[in-house]
Design an enzyme around this catalytic site. Structure first.
Site, PDB file in Angstrom:
ATOM      1  N   GLY A 136       0.800  -1.238   0.000  1.00 46.10           N
ATOM      2  CA  GLY A 136       0.000   0.000   0.000  1.00 46.10           C
ATOM      3  C   GLY A 136       0.820   1.269   0.000  1.00 46.10           C
ATOM      4  N   GLY A 189     -15.533  -5.005   5.322  1.00 58.91           N
ATOM      5  CA  GLY A 189     -15.121  -4.798   3.934  1.00 58.91           C
ATOM      6  C   GLY A 189     -13.635  -4.996   3.726  1.00 58.91           C
ATOM      7  CE  LYS A 207      -0.470  -6.851  -1.204  1.00 58.02           C
ATOM      8  NZ  LYS A 207      -1.251  -6.734   0.030  1.00 58.02           N
ATOM      9  N   GLY A 304      -6.074   0.677   1.849  1.00 57.65           N
ATOM     10  CA  GLY A 304      -6.963   1.797   2.150  1.00 57.65           C
ATOM     11  C   GLY A 304      -6.840   2.892   1.099  1.00 57.65           C
TER      12      GLY A 304
END
Ligand code: NAP
Ligand code: HSE
Length: 428
Positions: A136, A189, A207, A304
């Site tokens: 992220g 979620g 990853k 996020g």
């Protein structure tokens, strides 16, 4: 000021909406730092009418992401749809063929097609960037391809799936069973559309293999990564680990050894007070070891809207600044074909058995361990109501081969009430 850099964005979900917010709200900052305005020409998603929480009225709409990728007024195609194949891959390939730069957050696509796509991008002299695909908001691709470029990387370790780390830490902190926390993560979620990508360790392995390619100058090799998910971990395992000064983490490990490239993503015990052991909730951590630099630890939000959009925009701004780096840090044509190896390095193991509580069973277990050359460090049988006796064993250093052999022999006794688990203890 140079002429504007024009984006075409396919995918307007969590990450896509986050990227549009940054472009709209930080336009002055982006322009002064990249030397040109960054604008959006056109967008695409499945539903045109869905409310995305951002004003999209200024942008052209394309139903087809491939058409968006080829538009004359698009300089950078930003792929935020996801999916290993399908429209994401087709649109990225179309963009590269049309001479557009590509920025993507799609680790699944690159873990499977990274080498071919890198060759195509480099042949077309366009950038293919993917900072957001790994961990992220942590700028780990930039760290490997730029800041650490002069190092021989010796090892990469990391917790790279926030959902699994959330599940494991929540099980520990609330004392809740896996199934209940899984459902909670689902309600929040956190889970991918296919939850097995998260809890099966696949997303995190996608990853890890991208990092390995950059670190060791090898072609992306997902197929040979050893994978084990977190589905069999119980609260008892987590509490037993804590009791012994450890925490269970879905840990990625990769290193280049004389035998070849070792890559694994599996639950392991790490020291409770180590940086990896202290990682709570959805946070990610990547530990990189290089011959010159020593150890680097990077920690931050692995998912996020804001963190992932931040990584996407970092790539876009590099393109705006005219920075061009080979996709995996060196020309794709020079990346070596990997020789995959399975680690057989010894380490202590945590073993949990559920044994039928009958006379002589424990003797059979200890014989199986001894026959495989596995020495017991600590062992405990917990109290139980039913006929299944929970037995926890910590071994002295043993190889994975010896542990496999011992577990097979224990299974062959027919005295196991449940599937056993064996987790490596990694001193990080
Ligand atoms: P998401 O919220 O599910 O959004 C996906 C978007 O893609 C939606 O807008 C969807 O359209 C659109 N889309 C899907 N299939 C499409 C198709 N066939 N044609 C056109 N549009 C299509 O996903 P996300 O969480 O933003 O993730 C996007 C990418 O970022 C994925 O590769 C993911 O692995 C990666 N990523 C996500 C995170 C994260 O925190 N979410 C972190 C790192 C990397 P509709 O909205 O109309 O359905
Ligand atoms: N499913 C991923 C995670 C999203 O939980 O970390 C970010 O890649």
């Amino acid at each position: 000021m140079n002429s504007p850099l024009r984006l075409g964005i396919a995918g307007l979900g969590t990450v896509g909406a986050g990227v549009i917010k940054i472009v709209q709200e930080q336009s002055a900052l982006l322009a002064v730092r990249s030397g040109c305005d960054i604008t959006i020409s056109a967008i695409s998603a499945r539903s045109r009418s869905k409310d995305r929480g951002v004003d999209l009225s200024a942008y052209d709409w394309e139903d087809d992401p491939v058409a968006l990728a080829k538009r004359d007024d698009v300089d950078v195609f930003v792929e935020l749809m996801g999916g290993e194949d399908g429209p994401a891959k087709a649109a990225c390939e179309a963009a590269i063929s049309a001479g557009k730069h590509v920025v993507t957050a799609n680790k699944a696509m690159l873990a499977h097609h990274g080498q071919a796509m890198a060759l195509a991008a480099e042949a077309a002299s366009v950038n293919l960037r993917f900072e957001a695909a790994v961990a992220g908001g942590i700028p780990v691709i930039k760290a490997l391809t730029e800041g650490l470029a002069a190092n021989h990387i010796t090892r990469i370790m990391g917790v790279m799936n926030g959902t699994c780390n959330y599940i494991l830490t929540r099980m520990e902190n609330a004392g809740l069973p896996y199934a209940e926390v899984f459902e909670e993560a689902n309600q929040l979620g956190y889970l991918e559309a296919d939850p097995n990508l998260d809890v099966g360790g696949i997303d995190a392995a996608h990853k890890l293999v991208l990092l390995s390619a950059i670190a060791y100058g090898t072609q992306v090799d997902f197929a040979s990564a050893e994978l084990q998910g977190i589905g069999l971990i119980s609260v008892d395992d987590i509490l037993a680990a804590k009791d012994m000064g450890y925490r269970i983490k879905l840990l990625g490990l990769s290193s280049m050894t004389d035998a070849g490239l070792e890559q694994s993503m599996q639950p392991c015990l790490v020291p409770y007070n180590s940086p990896l052991g202290q990682l709570e909730g959805g946070t990610n951590m990547v530990v990189i070891e290089g011959d010159a630099v020593g150890q680097i630890v990077m920690r931050g939000a692995g998912a996020g809207e804001g963190p992932t959009a931040s990584a996407v925009m970092g790539d876009v701004m590099d393109i705006a600044r005219g920075i061009s780096i080979p996709v995996f840090g060196q020309p794709a044509a020079t990346l070596k074909q990997t020789k995959a190896a399975k680690s057989n390095t010894g380490s202590p193991y945590y073993i949990r058995l559920s044994l039928n509580d009958t006379t002589g069973v424990m003797a059979k277990v200890t014989t199986a361990l001894a026959d495989a050359g596995v020495s017991i460090d600590r062992m405990r049988q917990k109290g139980h109501q039913d006929n299944a006796a929970p037995v926890l064993i910590v071994t002295h250093e043993a190889t994975p081969t010896a542990i496999d052999m011992a577990l097979k022999a224990i299974e062959a006794t027919g005295d196991l009430a449940k599937t056993p688990i064996a987790l490596k203890i990694v001193e990080v």
